[in-house]
Design a protein around this motif. Sequence first.
Motif, PDB file in Angstrom:
ATOM      1  N   ASN A   4       0.824  -1.206   0.000  1.00 21.43           N
ATOM      2  CA  ASN A   4       0.000   0.000   0.000  1.00 21.43           C
ATOM      3  C   ASN A   4       0.861   1.259   0.000  1.00 21.43           C
ATOM      4  O   ASN A   4       1.872   1.315   0.701  1.00 21.43           O
ATOM      5  CB  ASN A   4      -0.908   0.017   1.233  1.00 21.43           C
ATOM      6  N   LYS A   5       0.414   2.251  -0.770  1.00 19.88           N
ATOM      7  CA  LYS A   5       1.114   3.519  -0.849  1.00 19.88           C
ATOM      8  C   LYS A   5       0.163   4.644  -0.442  1.00 19.88           C
ATOM      9  O   LYS A   5      -0.993   4.677  -0.860  1.00 19.88           O
ATOM     10  CB  LYS A   5       1.621   3.768  -2.272  1.00 19.88           C
ATOM     11  N   THR A   6       0.645   5.557   0.372  1.00 19.41           N
ATOM     12  CA  THR A   6      -0.187   6.667   0.819  1.00 19.41           C
ATOM     13  C   THR A   6       0.692   7.789   1.354  1.00 19.41           C
ATOM     14  O   THR A   6       1.921   7.689   1.363  1.00 19.41           O
ATOM     15  CB  THR A   6      -1.177   6.202   1.917  1.00 19.41           C
ATOM     16  N   GLU A   7       0.051   8.853   1.804  1.00 19.54           N
ATOM     17  CA  GLU A   7       0.756   9.961   2.447  1.00 19.54           C
ATOM     18  C   GLU A   7       0.332  10.004   3.903  1.00 19.54           C
ATOM     19  O   GLU A   7      -0.837   9.763   4.224  1.00 19.54           O
ATOM     20  CB  GLU A   7       0.393  11.283   1.760  1.00 19.54           C
ATOM     21  N   GLY A   8       1.279  10.295   4.794  1.00 18.31           N
ATOM     22  CA  GLY A   8       0.944  10.303   6.209  1.00 18.31           C
ATOM     23  C   GLY A   8       1.790  11.246   7.032  1.00 18.31           C
ATOM     24  O   GLY A   8       2.837  11.723   6.594  1.00 18.31           O
ATOM     25  N   ASP A  29      -5.300   8.011   3.321  1.00 19.99           N
ATOM     26  CA  ASP A  29      -6.104   6.958   2.697  1.00 19.99           C
ATOM     27  C   ASP A  29      -6.488   5.815   3.628  1.00 19.99           C
ATOM     28  O   ASP A  29      -7.455   5.100   3.356  1.00 19.99           O
ATOM     29  CB  ASP A  29      -5.347   6.377   1.497  1.00 19.99           C
ATOM     30  N   TYR A  30      -5.739   5.643   4.718  1.00 16.23           N
ATOM     31  CA  TYR A  30      -5.985   4.496   5.592  1.00 16.23           C
ATOM     32  C   TYR A  30      -6.240   4.876   7.042  1.00 16.23           C
ATOM     33  O   TYR A  30      -6.436   3.997   7.875  1.00 16.23           O
ATOM     34  CB  TYR A  30      -4.800   3.519   5.534  1.00 16.23           C
ATOM     35  N   TYR A 111     -10.073   9.424   7.341  1.00 19.27           N
ATOM     36  CA  TYR A 111     -10.787  10.701   7.376  1.00 19.27           C
ATOM     37  C   TYR A 111      -9.977  11.692   6.534  1.00 19.27           C
ATOM     38  O   TYR A 111      -9.178  12.464   7.093  1.00 19.27           O
ATOM     39  CB  TYR A 111     -10.905  11.231   8.806  1.00 19.27           C
ATOM     40  N   PRO A 112     -10.136  11.683   5.225  1.00 14.09           N
ATOM     41  CA  PRO A 112      -9.320  12.556   4.360  1.00 14.09           C
ATOM     42  C   PRO A 112      -9.392  14.033   4.737  1.00 14.09           C
ATOM     43  O   PRO A 112      -8.377  14.735   4.728  1.00 14.09           O
ATOM     44  CB  PRO A 112      -9.894  12.303   2.963  1.00 14.09           C
ATOM     45  N   ARG A 113     -10.584  14.525   5.080  1.00 15.13           N
ATOM     46  CA  ARG A 113     -10.726  15.943   5.427  1.00 15.13           C
ATOM     47  C   ARG A 113     -10.003  16.255   6.733  1.00 15.13           C
ATOM     48  O   ARG A 113      -9.395  17.321   6.876  1.00 15.13           O
ATOM     49  CB  ARG A 113     -12.214  16.306   5.546  1.00 15.13           C
ATOM     50  N   THR A 142     -11.988  18.558  13.911  1.00 13.03           N
ATOM     51  CA  THR A 142     -11.931  17.247  14.560  1.00 13.03           C
ATOM     52  C   THR A 142     -13.308  16.830  15.070  1.00 13.03           C
ATOM     53  O   THR A 142     -13.784  15.718  14.806  1.00 13.03           O
ATOM     54  CB  THR A 142     -10.927  17.273  15.732  1.00 13.03           C
ATOM     55  N   LEU A 143     -13.964  17.723  15.787  1.00 10.72           N
ATOM     56  CA  LEU A 143     -15.300  17.414  16.321  1.00 10.72           C
ATOM     57  C   LEU A 143     -16.297  17.181  15.191  1.00 10.72           C
ATOM     58  O   LEU A 143     -17.139  16.270  15.272  1.00 10.72           O
ATOM     59  CB  LEU A 143     -15.772  18.563  17.219  1.00 10.72           C
ATOM     60  N   ALA A 144     -16.200  17.978  14.129  1.00 13.34           N
ATOM     61  CA  ALA A 144     -17.123  17.815  13.001  1.00 13.34           C
ATOM     62  C   ALA A 144     -16.921  16.477  12.307  1.00 13.34           C
ATOM     63  O   ALA A 144     -17.883  15.783  11.969  1.00 13.34           O
ATOM     64  CB  ALA A 144     -16.927  18.963  12.007  1.00 13.34           C
ATOM     65  N   GLU A 145     -15.660  16.087  12.093  1.00 12.20           N
ATOM     66  CA  GLU A 145     -15.369  14.823  11.415  1.00 12.20           C
ATOM     67  C   GLU A 145     -15.831  13.621  12.231  1.00 12.20           C
ATOM     68  O   GLU A 145     -16.231  12.604  11.670  1.00 12.20           O
ATOM     69  CB  GLU A 145     -13.867  14.719  11.124  1.00 12.20           C
TER      70      GLU A 145
END
Length: 248
Positions: A4-8, A29-30, A111-113, A142-145
């Motif tokens: 798997n490839k992603t940004e973190g 992404d994860y 949670y991308p946003r 944070t609370l909204a997500e």
Amino acid sequence: MDRNKTEGIVIRQVDFSETSRVVTFFTRDYGRISVLAKGARRLKSAFEAAIDLLTRCQIVFLHKSTSSLDILTEAKLVNRFRAESHQVNAYYAGLYVAELLQSLSEEFDPYPRWYDAAVVTLSRLQSDADFRQAVIRFELVTLAELGLLPEFEQCQCGRPVEENSERWSLWIQQGVLLCSQCRHHEASARPLTGEVLSTLRRLSHSDMADETIPPIPDIQLRIIRPLLTALISNIIDRRPKMLAYLKF
């Protein structure tokens, strides 16, 4: 094993052996993942400084179907969080962002946003912007997500908030706004004015990357700060540790 490839963003590190570390990322992404970075403690590690705390990087990891740790195979630095030596609050605020991502997320629940908001916040903390407003905006996202952001438009009875109306209160445990007629003993002792609620609505509905948001007046900060602390502390059943180091 899946590759798997992603940004973190690196939000936690724990030594695993004399040569390796377990690194926790909050990824776009994860969601939150913990991976074993073999050889990360060596002087000439293949990861170099790409997995320092609060760095943002492109990573490749092998996801195991068993309960054993996933394996980090690649980490390429995108940017490093650098707070100037005189910006102590900015540094601690960055650690606070990491604490919230660690404490309020679940493994492999993306949670991308929320991730994008963390990236913007860490970038903003390295500028000359007021760290207090950057932190508050991130807390609201944070609370909204998490689906736990109170409704600042009206009381639970349906009575709408007006700019110059009476004082309101927030029932922290339930996350609902209360007018004077509906107020419970459990509600926040700090009264909320129509102006404060208007500010909270504006910040909640704004794009995180919007730089045109006016500064929060100090008189409102003194009300909003303990309110958000109480809301977040109620969710994680404790006061966030890094708040003890931040000078609001």
